[in-house]
Structure formats: C-alpha cells, structure tokens
Design an enzyme around this catalytic site. Sequence first.
Site, mmCIF file in Angstrom:
data_model
loop_
_atom_site.group_PDB
_atom_site.id
_atom_site.type_symbol
_atom_site.label_atom_id
_atom_site.label_comp_id
_atom_site.label_asym_id
_atom_site.label_seq_id
_atom_site.Cartn_x
_atom_site.Cartn_y
_atom_site.Cartn_z
ATOM 1 N N PRO A 5 0.852 -1.189 0.000
ATOM 2 C CA PRO A 5 0.000 0.000 0.000
ATOM 3 C C PRO A 5 0.891 1.243 0.000
ATOM 4 C CG PRO A 5 -0.577 -1.509 1.803
ATOM 5 C CD PRO A 5 0.712 -1.986 1.229
ATOM 6 N N CYS A 6 0.439 2.338 -0.602
ATOM 7 C CA CYS A 6 1.347 3.486 -0.753
ATOM 8 C C CYS A 6 0.758 4.775 -0.211
ATOM 9 C CB CYS A 6 1.714 3.671 -2.216
ATOM 10 S SG CYS A 6 0.307 4.085 -3.245
ATOM 11 N N GLN A 7 -0.081 4.666 0.818
ATOM 12 C CA GLN A 7 -0.755 5.875 1.307
ATOM 13 C C GLN A 7 0.222 6.911 1.863
ATOM 14 O OE1 GLN A 7 -0.966 2.867 2.409
ATOM 15 N NE2 GLN A 7 -1.679 2.641 4.507
#
Length: 358
Positions: free
Chosen positions: A83-85
């Site tokens: 995930p790249c939040q």
Amino acid sequence: MSLKTFNVVDLFCGCGGLSTGFSKANFRILGGVDNEDTFLETFSKNHRGAFAANIDLSKENFLNELKREIKNQEVDVLLGGPPCQGFSLTGPRKFNDPRNSLYLAMFQTVEFFRPQLFIIENVTGLKNMWGGQILEEIVEKFQRELGYKVDWKILNSADYGVPQLRKRVFIVGVNNTIKSKFVFPQITHEENSYVTCMDAISDLPSLEKELGDEVDTYKFKKQSNYQKLMNNGCKDLFNHVATRHSEHVKKVISQVPEGGNHKDLPPGVGDSRKFNEAWTRYHSKKPSKTIDTGHRNHFHYKWNRVPTIRENARLQSFPDSFRFYGTRTKQNIQVGNAVPPLMAERIALEVKKVLNAD
Ligand SMILES: C[S@@+](CC[C@H](N)C(=O)[O-])C[C@H]1O[C@@H](n2cnc3c(N)ncnc32)[C@H](O)[C@@H]1O
C-alpha cells in the site's frame, strides 16, 4: 522453454493473486507474507508447501523474521504490492519516512536477497502522485542504490484476456548481473475481442431460488472457452453464495439496464446512492469494471444482486479450484485486492524468458 524452476517470494501477498499466476507459469512459490491471518489462510491452502508468514512489514526488524522463513534458499524473484498511502502525505524524496516503510520493506528485501528480478504492483494513482515524482524516486532509488535496471508500465487486465477493466502500474527491476532486458507482455486481446462478463460467469447457478449450500456441483454444461479455462475440471463450486438484498435494493436495481447506473433510473428512484458508480449493472457483452474490495455498488448483468465471491473471482481470473476463506467481507477484500492471476501469468512468462536467457 523452462530450464530451471525459479523461486518466488511474495510480500504483501494477500490471498496470492500474483503468486497464483507465477505458479501457473511453473515458478516455485517459496512463501508469502502478510499481516492478516485470514488472507494467509487462503494463501496457504491454495499454495501447498509454501510458507505463509504473518509479519508486519512496517516493523524495523521484519527482515530477521523473513530470513528465518526463507532460511538459506535462493530468492530468484521478489513480488510485492505494498500500500502506498504514506507517499501522498509526505511528498517525494521521503523514502525513509516511517509512513513509507512498506516501500522500504521491498527495498530492504531486495537489498538483502538480491533477487534476479523484482516486481512491485500498485494502483495507477502512484503515477500521478506529486506530479510523478514519487514513482520517479522509487525507480531511481532501486537504480542508484542497488544497481537494478528498472522499468514501469501501466497494464490493463482486459488486454490479457481477463474479463475485467483493471489498470495497475507494474515496476520491474532486473539485477545488473542479468544481461537480458525485461519486456512487458504483448497484448493478447484488442478491445473488440475482450472476454465479456457473460463469457466469464453465465454458467454459474443464478441463485434465484437456491440460496443454499456453499459447495454445489455444476449444473450447466455449455461453457465458453474462458469458463473451460477457469474450471479446468474442478467439480466443486466454492464461494458461490448470494447476498440477501432488501426488497428496496432489488426493486431499484431491477430498473437499471445492462451497462447502466444511477443516471438511468427514473426520477426519485435510488436517490440514496448518487455517486459515480452507484447502482452500476455490468454489461453481459463487455468486461466488468474494476472489481473492488466490496462497496456493493456493482450488480450482476442479469440478476438483481451483487456478484458472488465466485463470480468476482471468475472476473478476476482465479481458477475455480481456488477457494477463499474467512468471512464474506474478508473474502471480498481478498478478491478485490488481488492481481488477476491470468495477467500475472503473462508477466511471469516474460520474466521466465529473461531468467532463462541468462
Ligand atoms: C493490494 S494487497 C496485495 C494483493 C496481492 N498482491 C494479490 O495479488 O493477491 C496488499 C496487502 O498488503 C497487506 N499489508 C498491509 N500492510 C501490511 C503490513 N504492515 N505488513 C504486511 N502486510 C501488510 C494487506 O493485508 C494486503 O493483503
């Protein structure tokens, strides 16, 4: 032509969509890592012999735990869809910010195991984050600090025979000891020959009457080529249970034509959901929209209900023998998060060409 079996480790593996594709292309799945036990149960039961480790990849000492799982085995290919939040908040050049530690986990694993090749999969939003600087930084860091040759591309699963429009970015890094260049797979399906929703799921029981058993046997004999490919002799039907909707929901969706959405409803009907994809009904003659983790706004092209887990799994190109575990909510997340195995297999075949050439 396969000369050697290559070992794969899958970080952020979820249920293992990526691994399933690589396994189909005859890679050996050493194991998968996630921090969700249910996802790991699905991964483990569908990848017999592989380890399924619950490791929090944001922890500083994750690598020690990972090394214990991998032991002294060689890692030829490292896969991962972190995930790249964090990046959207911190901006570029902040790779070491703890909020981006999930990308850092990929980096540190590549740094330690030095796989011949790695693949990072992510949502296309990554390309535009901070005007493209985040993606550029990821590419540069692997090139500059680890000497990998890195390339990226956005691929649409429908172009590879998956009955679903799903675009994702793939970043591929090749170890500088390898001479051959990785080439992204050629498109196998043009828009006018896309596999459709009907091709994908028309053989599955409608569940109009039979809401019953999770495991049923097939009742439909006529199968499309795609259905044959997905079924491949599997006798049991897993994860095919209809959602029980309220009379109100059934009445509203019954008024949406194939391929339509809330904009096609008469005035005053379905006003409770007005956003972009609300009350979307799939079109039988087109691929589905992107399968998500279960917002329940996409409906079957014919029946007045959302697709079952199995129908979504078919639209994601999971074989019928692949069984999902956990609550239905968790199963939806696993299916919706996955890389379509058929697309992963196409990528894996290109990876194999690079590794075999050396
Ligand atoms: C997009 S999904 C990966 C899907 C997978 N590549 C597939 O094809 O099925 C991302 C996964 O990362 C896992 N994850 C998120 N944070 C994590 C963490 N800190 N440590 C380990 N796994 C994590 C999630 O549980 C989720 O399964």
